[in-house]
Design an enzyme around this catalytic site. Sequence first.
Site: not given
Ligand code: GFB
Length: 315
Positions: A137, A210
Site C-alpha cells: 500500500y 496510533r
Molecule cells: O488500523 P489498523 O488495523 O492498522 O491498527 P495500522 C492496527 C493496530 O491495532 C495494531 C491493533 O497494533 C493491531 O495489533 N489491534 C488490536 C487491532 N485489536 C485489533 C483488531 O481487532 N483489529 C485490527 N485491525 N487491529 C494500517 C495500514 O496500519 O493503517 C494501512 O495497514 C493504512 O496501510 C492504515 O495506512 C491507516 O494502523 O497498523
Amino acid sequence: MNKTDKIYVAGHRGMVGSAVCRALAAKGYANVVVRTHKELDLLDATAMRAFYAQERPDVAVICAARVGGIGANSAGNSEFLYENILIGMNAIMEAYRAGVKRLLFLGSTCIYPRLAPQPIPESALLTSPLEKTNEGYALAKISGLKLCEFLRRDKGVLYHSLMPTNLYGPGDNYDIVGGHVLPTMIRKFETARVNGDATVPLWGSGTPLREFLHVDDLAAACLFMLELDNPPDLVNVGSGREVTIRELAGKVKAATGCPAEIVWDATKPDGTPRKLCDTSLIRSLGWAPKIDLEEGLARTVEEYRAAVADGSIRL
Ligand code: GFB
C-alpha cells in the site's frame, strides 16, 4: 478552486470520498461528477481516458483505493500494491492527458518509514525502510504522490497530495478481519455487549501508538488544500494526538458501555510501533481539526448502532 468548477471525486462511495462529497455540497460546490465502480473501473486506463475525455473536469479528487487494516494489508500486499498503483497512475496520468488543471491525491501516513522520527515530518519520506505489514500500500501511495510532484514540476499542472493519519467515521468498513482497528473494536465491543459475552478478543500487545482523525475533519482539510492557490506538494493531516491501542480499547469499551473483559491475542501483529504525524505544516497554513476522539467515538458508536438497526452496515 471555484464554486462553478466541475469536480470529479473518485471513490465517492468510500468513507473518504463520501465525506468529501458531503463537504463539497455543504460549501456550495454543486458541480460534482462521480462514477460507481460498476460504471468506471479505475484499474482500466482506457476506460479512465474515455471518462476524462467525456467529462473534462476542472478538478479531480482521488479518494479511491483498496484500503484495509493491518490484517487485510499484511495478507494482501500484492493486491494492495497492484490495485493501488494502477488506480493512482490511471487517475492521475489520464487526468493530466485530458487537461485536468488541478488534482488532489489522497494517501496515508503509512508512506513514511517504519522507524521515522516522531512526530513524522513530510521530509521523512524515503529516508529508511517501510513497515512490512503495509509495504505494498505504501509503495503504491508513494508512486502516486511522486507522479503528482513530477507532473507539477515538469508540466505545470497543480497536482498535490494529502497524507492522512488513521481515519474513522461514517461509511467505515466494520469487517472483523480486514477492517481498521477503531471500527473493528466498535463492532467487537458492541457484539459482545448485545450477546452478553464475557470477553472481547483484541490483537497484538496493545502497546503500539496510533493517531486518529475523524473523516469529516479530513474532508474539511481536503477542501482547505483545494482552496489554496499554491499548496505544498505533500502535506500531512492528523489530529496531533496519539493513544496506545490499549487506551483506545478502554475508550471504545466505555463508549459502547460493554462490560466484557479484554483478551489480547499476542499471535496477531502489532505493526508499526508509533505513527504520529507532524501536522505543523498544515497548521501553519491555517487548518486545524475540530472533532476530538471522545466526541468522534461517541458519534461513530451511535452511527454504527443506527446502521446495524437499518441493515446498512458495511462489512
Ligand atoms: O488500523 P489498523 O488495523 O492498522 O491498527 P495500522 C492496527 C493496530 O491495532 C495494531 C491493533 O497494533 C493491531 O495489533 N489491534 C488490536 C487491532 N485489536 C485489533 C483488531 O481487532 N483489529 C485490527 N485491525 N487491529 C494500517 C495500514 O496500519 O493503517 C494501512 O495497514 C493504512 O496501510 C492504515 O495506512 C491507516 O494502523 O497498523
